[in-house]
Design an enzyme around this catalytic site. Sequence first.
Site, PDB file in Angstrom:
ATOM      1  N   HIS A 141      -1.948  -5.384   1.279  1.00 39.19           N
ATOM      2  CA  HIS A 141      -3.250  -6.022   1.057  1.00 39.19           C
ATOM      3  C   HIS A 141      -2.997  -7.387   0.431  1.00 39.19           C
ATOM      4  O   HIS A 141      -2.088  -7.530  -0.388  1.00 39.19           O
ATOM      5  CB  HIS A 141      -4.111  -5.186   0.106  1.00 39.19           C
ATOM      6  CG  HIS A 141      -5.316  -5.931  -0.389  1.00 39.19           C
ATOM      7  ND1 HIS A 141      -6.498  -5.980   0.323  1.00 39.19           N
ATOM      8  CD2 HIS A 141      -5.503  -6.713  -1.480  1.00 39.19           C
ATOM      9  CE1 HIS A 141      -7.360  -6.743  -0.328  1.00 39.19           C
ATOM     10  NE2 HIS A 141      -6.778  -7.198  -1.434  1.00 39.19           N
ATOM     11  N   ASN A 143      -1.939  -0.180   6.931  1.00 43.17           N
ATOM     12  CA  ASN A 143      -1.463  -1.497   7.394  1.00 43.17           C
ATOM     13  C   ASN A 143      -0.562  -2.173   6.370  1.00 43.17           C
ATOM     14  O   ASN A 143      -0.474  -3.387   6.295  1.00 43.17           O
ATOM     15  CB  ASN A 143      -2.638  -2.382   7.827  1.00 43.17           C
ATOM     16  CG  ASN A 143      -3.590  -2.693   6.701  1.00 43.17           C
ATOM     17  OD1 ASN A 143      -3.457  -2.151   5.599  1.00 43.17           O
ATOM     18  ND2 ASN A 143      -4.540  -3.576   6.941  1.00 43.17           N
ATOM     19  N   GLU A 165      -9.396 -10.022  -8.046  1.00 43.73           N
ATOM     20  CA  GLU A 165      -8.434  -8.928  -7.868  1.00 43.73           C
ATOM     21  C   GLU A 165      -7.308  -8.995  -8.904  1.00 43.73           C
ATOM     22  O   GLU A 165      -6.874  -7.964  -9.421  1.00 43.73           O
ATOM     23  CB  GLU A 165      -7.902  -8.937  -6.428  1.00 43.73           C
ATOM     24  CG  GLU A 165      -9.010  -8.579  -5.436  1.00 43.73           C
ATOM     25  CD  GLU A 165      -8.628  -8.754  -3.965  1.00 43.73           C
ATOM     26  OE1 GLU A 165      -7.509  -9.222  -3.673  1.00 43.73           O
ATOM     27  OE2 GLU A 165      -9.472  -8.415  -3.102  1.00 43.73           O
ATOM     28  N   LYS A 192       0.832  -1.208   0.000  1.00 42.77           N
ATOM     29  CA  LYS A 192       0.000   0.000   0.000  1.00 42.77           C
ATOM     30  C   LYS A 192       0.872   1.265   0.000  1.00 42.77           C
ATOM     31  O   LYS A 192       2.088   1.192   0.208  1.00 42.77           O
ATOM     32  CB  LYS A 192      -0.917  -0.032   1.228  1.00 42.77           C
ATOM     33  CG  LYS A 192      -1.936  -1.173   1.197  1.00 42.77           C
ATOM     34  CD  LYS A 192      -2.910  -1.059   2.359  1.00 42.77           C
ATOM     35  CE  LYS A 192      -3.942  -2.168   2.337  1.00 42.77           C
ATOM     36  NZ  LYS A 192      -4.952  -1.997   3.408  1.00 42.77           N
ATOM     37  N   TYR A 221     -12.413  -2.297  -3.597  1.00 40.92           N
ATOM     38  CA  TYR A 221     -12.926  -2.330  -2.225  1.00 40.92           C
ATOM     39  C   TYR A 221     -14.459  -2.320  -2.179  1.00 40.92           C
ATOM     40  O   TYR A 221     -15.041  -1.938  -1.162  1.00 40.92           O
ATOM     41  CB  TYR A 221     -12.364  -1.144  -1.445  1.00 40.92           C
ATOM     42  CG  TYR A 221     -10.938  -1.356  -0.948  1.00 40.92           C
ATOM     43  CD1 TYR A 221     -10.570  -2.525  -0.275  1.00 40.92           C
ATOM     44  CD2 TYR A 221      -9.964  -0.375  -1.126  1.00 40.92           C
ATOM     45  CE1 TYR A 221      -9.282  -2.723   0.186  1.00 40.92           C
ATOM     46  CE2 TYR A 221      -8.653  -0.565  -0.658  1.00 40.92           C
ATOM     47  CZ  TYR A 221      -8.327  -1.742  -0.005  1.00 40.92           C
ATOM     48  OH  TYR A 221      -7.049  -1.934   0.466  1.00 40.92           O
TER      49      TYR A 221
HETATM   50  P1  CMP Z   1      -7.327  -4.587   3.396  1.00 41.60           P
HETATM   51  O1  CMP Z   1      -6.852  -5.974   3.591  1.00 41.60           O
HETATM   52  O2  CMP Z   1      -6.701  -3.792   2.315  1.00 41.60           O
HETATM   53  O3  CMP Z   1      -8.902  -4.619   3.153  1.00 41.60           O
HETATM   54  C1  CMP Z   1      -9.778  -3.643   3.607  1.00 41.60           C
HETATM   55  C2  CMP Z   1      -9.079  -2.589   4.382  1.00 41.60           C
HETATM   56  O4  CMP Z   1      -9.918  -1.750   5.133  1.00 41.60           O
HETATM   57  C3  CMP Z   1      -8.178  -3.213   5.406  1.00 41.60           C
HETATM   58  O5  CMP Z   1      -7.081  -3.806   4.764  1.00 41.60           O
HETATM   59  C4  CMP Z   1      -7.869  -2.042   6.314  1.00 41.60           C
HETATM   60  O6  CMP Z   1      -6.699  -1.340   5.895  1.00 41.60           O
HETATM   61  C5  CMP Z   1      -9.068  -1.148   6.098  1.00 41.60           C
HETATM   62  N1  CMP Z   1      -9.833  -0.961   7.331  1.00 41.60           N
HETATM   63  C6  CMP Z   1     -10.430  -1.905   8.066  1.00 41.60           C
HETATM   64  N2  CMP Z   1     -11.036  -1.333   9.138  1.00 41.60           N
HETATM   65  C7  CMP Z   1     -10.785  -0.002   9.071  1.00 41.60           C
HETATM   66  C8  CMP Z   1     -11.135   1.106   9.872  1.00 41.60           C
HETATM   67  N3  CMP Z   1     -11.872   0.957  10.982  1.00 41.60           N
HETATM   68  N4  CMP Z   1     -10.708   2.334   9.486  1.00 41.60           N
HETATM   69  C9  CMP Z   1      -9.980   2.480   8.362  1.00 41.60           C
HETATM   70  N5  CMP Z   1      -9.621   1.452   7.553  1.00 41.60           N
HETATM   71  C10 CMP Z   1     -10.025   0.233   7.912  1.00 41.60           C
END
Ligand code: CMP
Length: 143
Positions: free
Chosen positions: A115, A112, A126, A9, A49
């Site tokens: 993905h 985080n 995807e 990311k 998403y």
């Molecule tokens: P990802 O695996 O990319 O898939 C969905 C993403 O939503 C997840 O990683 C997180 O980065 C994001 N996400 C989940 N919960 C929250 C939250 N409460 N606030 C912001 N982002 C979120």
Amino acid sequence: MEKTFLMVKPDGVQRNLIGEIVSRFEKKGFQLVGAKLMSIPNELAEEHYGEHKERPFFGELVDFITSGPVFAMVWQGENVIATARQMMGSTNPKDAAPGTIRGDFGLTVGKNVIHGSDSPASAEREIGLFFKETEVVDYSKLV
Ligand code: CMP
């Protein structure tokens, strides 16, 4: 051979973690079959998403993933979808075990670092969203 979609990311790219992350999957024994550094257009982010459309953080999620370049990848190998998820660690880095990518490099659930597809259906969807067929290489004919 099973394939999955993984993406460093914008926070991971900015923090120069592409090499570290690629290295972990290479050392595990998986094979990189597609990769590109790219900026995600808004429409692609919303489609990728789509399952989170009703969540309160959807806008934030799309804004973040389109905020800077990402490193999109396709990896293949035995059980790569589930194993890559284990290597990434829990979605929220505060719950991610040390030794996992998010456990070692992440701090917040939004930023985080990585993905990864969560199922064979998501992986297929995807990979198709991010890569043309000609952008995924085939090693099976190597002699
Ligand atoms: P990802 O695996 O990319 O898939 C969905 C993403 O939503 C997840 O990683 C997180 O980065 C994001 N996400 C989940 N919960 C929250 C939250 N409460 N606030 C912001 N982002 C979120």
